[in-house]
Design an enzyme around this catalytic site. Structure first.
Site, short mmCIF file in Angstrom:
data_model
loop_
_atom_site.label_atom_id
_atom_site.label_comp_id
_atom_site.label_asym_id
_atom_site.label_seq_id
_atom_site.Cartn_x
_atom_site.Cartn_y
_atom_site.Cartn_z
N VAL A 1 0.89 -1.16 0.00
CA VAL A 1 0.00 0.00 0.00
C VAL A 1 0.92 1.20 0.00
O VAL A 1 1.67 1.43 0.95
CB VAL A 1 -0.93 0.02 1.23
CG1 VAL A 1 -1.82 1.25 1.20
CG2 VAL A 1 -1.75 -1.26 1.31
N HIS A 2 0.91 1.95 -1.10
CA HIS A 2 1.84 3.07 -1.30
C HIS A 2 1.02 4.36 -1.40
O HIS A 2 0.17 4.48 -2.27
CB HIS A 2 2.63 2.85 -2.58
CG HIS A 2 3.78 3.78 -2.75
ND1 HIS A 2 3.63 5.08 -3.19
CD2 HIS A 2 5.10 3.58 -2.55
CE1 HIS A 2 4.83 5.65 -3.25
NE2 HIS A 2 5.73 4.77 -2.86
N VAL A 3 1.30 5.30 -0.51
CA VAL A 3 0.53 6.54 -0.46
C VAL A 3 1.26 7.64 -1.23
O VAL A 3 2.35 8.07 -0.84
CB VAL A 3 0.28 6.99 0.99
CG1 VAL A 3 -0.54 8.28 1.01
CG2 VAL A 3 -0.42 5.89 1.77
N GLY A 4 0.66 8.06 -2.34
CA GLY A 4 1.22 9.13 -3.14
C GLY A 4 2.23 8.64 -4.16
O GLY A 4 2.69 7.51 -4.12
#
Length: 180
Positions: free
Chosen positions: A99-102
């Site tokens: 889960v990678h934010v941005g």
């Protein structure tokens, strides 16, 4: 110094407040279901504004253009890596997710992100894992989409969207189905 000053408590350093952990959300269940890590609009992985993700180098999945700042675990399992802006989870059923934010937010060096888990922690689907400051991400010039990638995609027959691209989803709603 007066007589009673001897008995006064020395001033203590102010305690550092622990971050307030948001409430969990109800998550769709199923061994081969990945839940939306954030509420928002689903975009196909091919349309994610980063060639590494859109080229599925890190696995198949999708991105979500968020409507909120709390990011939740998309499945139950063990946290295998945390990086401020991202978390990797080995699911209890063998599905490994990132889960990678941005996009390019690694250069923010953790600023604008609050993590609630660490390596080795057990998580359940719908449990908060990160809060992002969307305004800080945009101010830094980056896209704030949240990428959900199955990093061990080759181990499965298929990894497919459970919803149509452009669909609005709630955090915890099923968005990816994995076929063994």
């Amino acid at each position: 110094m007066g007589l009673f000053d001897v008995f006064k408590k020395k001033e203590e350093a102010p305690a550092v407040a622990e971050p307030q952990v948001p409430a969990a959300v109800e998550a769709a269940s199923g061994d081969d279901v990945l839940c939306a890590p954030v509420a928002g609009r689903v975009i196909a992985m091919a349309d994610t504004p980063d060639p590494v993700f859109s080229g599925e180098v890190l696995g198949k999945g999708c991105s979500i253009l968020p409507e909120e700042e709390t990011v939740y675990a998309p499945l139950s399992g063990t946290v295998i890596v945390t990086m401020g802006h991202a978390v990797g989870i080995m699911g209890d059923t063998g599905i490994e997710v990132l889960v990678h934010v941005g996009i390019d937010t690694v250069s923010m060096e953790g600023k604008g992100f609050t993590g609630y888990v660490k390596q080795g922690d057990k998580v359940v689907a719908g449990q908060p894992v990160i809060t992002m400051d969307r305004a800080a991400i945009k101010e830094a010039g980056f896209a704030d989409c949240v990428v959900l990638a199955v990093s061990n995609t080759p181990e499965f027959a298929s990894v497919d969207l459970a919803v149509e691209p452009e669909a609005q989803v709630a955090a915890g709603e099923a968005v990816i189905r994995v076929t063994r």
